[in-house]
Motif scaffolding. Sequence first.
Motif, short mmCIF file in Angstrom:
data_model
loop_
_atom_site.label_atom_id
_atom_site.label_comp_id
_atom_site.label_asym_id
_atom_site.label_seq_id
_atom_site.Cartn_x
_atom_site.Cartn_y
_atom_site.Cartn_z
N ILE A 297 44.29 48.67 40.15
CA ILE A 297 44.37 49.28 38.81
C ILE A 297 45.82 49.44 38.40
N ALA A 298 46.67 49.88 39.34
CA ALA A 298 48.09 50.06 39.03
C ALA A 298 48.74 48.72 38.71
N ALA A 299 48.37 47.66 39.44
CA ALA A 299 48.93 46.33 39.16
C ALA A 299 48.49 45.84 37.79
N ALA A 300 47.22 46.06 37.46
CA ALA A 300 46.72 45.65 36.13
C ALA A 300 47.43 46.43 35.04
N ARG A 301 47.64 47.70 35.27
CA ARG A 301 48.35 48.53 34.29
C ARG A 301 49.78 48.03 34.11
N GLU A 302 50.43 47.67 35.20
CA GLU A 302 51.80 47.15 35.14
C GLU A 302 51.84 45.81 34.38
N GLN B 212 40.43 53.00 52.62
CA GLN B 212 41.22 51.81 52.35
C GLN B 212 40.72 51.09 51.10
N ALA B 213 39.42 51.08 50.90
CA ALA B 213 38.86 50.43 49.70
C ALA B 213 39.31 51.18 48.44
N ARG B 214 39.28 52.51 48.48
CA ARG B 214 39.74 53.28 47.31
C ARG B 214 41.22 53.05 47.06
N ALA B 215 42.01 52.98 48.16
CA ALA B 215 43.45 52.74 48.00
C ALA B 215 43.69 51.36 47.40
N ALA B 216 42.94 50.37 47.86
CA ALA B 216 43.08 49.01 47.31
C ALA B 216 42.68 48.98 45.84
N ARG C 184 42.83 51.51 43.72
CA ARG C 184 43.91 52.16 42.96
C ARG C 184 45.11 51.24 42.80
N ALA C 185 45.43 50.48 43.86
CA ALA C 185 46.56 49.54 43.79
C ALA C 185 46.26 48.44 42.77
#
Length: 115
Positions: A48-53, A39-43, A45-46
């Motif tokens: 990082i994806a939000a920052a990228r967006e 769950q920590a890795r998924a959070a 990644r999420a």
Amino acid sequence: MSGFKSPSFADRQKAAQQSRQNILAKFKAQPSPDDPAVQARAAERAAIAAAREQSKIAREAEKAAQKAREAEEAAREIERIAREKEEAEIAARELEAQQKAARDARYAARKARKK
């Protein structure tokens, strides 16, 4: 020195079964989706994806602002060219009027000399 002994059918079957069991054990050893580490890795990644967006949105906004500035500059340049063209036309008309006045004055002087 002993010669090479090829494995028998039973040995090959046993090796294949052991290999399948190793793969199954490896699969079962993986953490479940409920595991805190997963769950920590998924959070992460999420996030990082939000920052990228967010950075993508910021880049697109900057591009739009740059295009607006370029369009504004182009409009000012067109306006300046039109103004210069108008001023040149006015100057040409004034010069033409001065030349006509000078020509008329010469003509009138020539007529006055003949009388």
